[in-house]
Design an enzyme around this catalytic site. Sequence first.
Site, mmCIF file in Angstrom:
data_model
loop_
_atom_site.group_PDB
_atom_site.id
_atom_site.type_symbol
_atom_site.label_atom_id
_atom_site.label_comp_id
_atom_site.label_asym_id
_atom_site.label_seq_id
_atom_site.Cartn_x
_atom_site.Cartn_y
_atom_site.Cartn_z
ATOM 1 N N CYS A 110 -1.599 -7.299 -6.480
ATOM 2 C CA CYS A 110 -0.777 -8.513 -6.530
ATOM 3 C C CYS A 110 -0.999 -9.286 -7.825
ATOM 4 O O CYS A 110 -0.068 -9.848 -8.394
ATOM 5 C CB CYS A 110 -1.079 -9.414 -5.334
ATOM 6 S SG CYS A 110 -0.662 -8.662 -3.749
ATOM 7 N N ARG B 30 5.645 -5.569 0.040
ATOM 8 C CA ARG B 30 6.213 -5.995 -1.247
ATOM 9 C C ARG B 30 7.735 -5.853 -1.195
ATOM 10 O O ARG B 30 8.269 -4.768 -1.376
ATOM 11 C CB ARG B 30 5.631 -5.159 -2.381
ATOM 12 C CG ARG B 30 4.128 -5.246 -2.472
ATOM 13 C CD ARG B 30 3.562 -4.410 -3.616
ATOM 14 N NE ARG B 30 2.140 -4.245 -3.445
ATOM 15 C CZ ARG B 30 1.223 -5.177 -3.733
ATOM 16 N NH1 ARG B 30 1.615 -6.343 -4.237
ATOM 17 N NH2 ARG B 30 -0.050 -4.949 -3.531
#
Length: 214
Positions: free
Chosen positions: A51, A128
């Site tokens: 991330c 995601r």
Amino acid sequence: MESEECISFPVLGEPAPDFTAETTHGPISLSSLKGKWVVLFSHPADFTPVCTTEFLAFAAIHDELAALNVQLLGLSVDSVSSHLGWVHDIKEKMGVQIPFPIIADLNMKVAGKYGMIHPGQSTTAAVRCVFFIDDKGIMRAMIYYPLQNGRYMPEIIRLVKALQTTDKYKVSTPANWQPGDKVVVAPPKTAAEMEKRQSEGYEYKDWYLCYKNI
């Protein structure tokens, strides 16, 4: 009821689910952003390695997206405090300012509306996702990635440009299209249109496949 919300998904061509949420830039509602395109993306968690690489990459394309009239919005099921701490850490340790708002979604309300929670991956973290919402608030495209694999930023920019080209010129874009490439002409709808297609000045492959420059 809660589990049903967690597996709902937005639908292409329909209004994107509206929401109002707290962010690192203060409260934001999707409806207030009409007139802009929105790229809404989720990440599994703050202070995690993949991330962090993505946030560095999203920060790098922020200005290019802004020039395309796109508002970039991040989201995870973390708190505003967590987001702020992570943003501060990224600036302090890596020298990168995160310029876009990050939605705090501890109650998973936005994640539930957008189908971001996939129990096969995690029941407590968003996968995601990337949602492309046009300037009228319509959901135009969606991409889902697993927890372990980061996104490819050039594809996000390319798809925004492809969608905007489709709207502006009323055309389609072929496989592997890049800005400046030829576009695909809509196929004829009648036998008469089919007969004259070859003489209309397009790059003619067959009556149903023709290209042109824009």
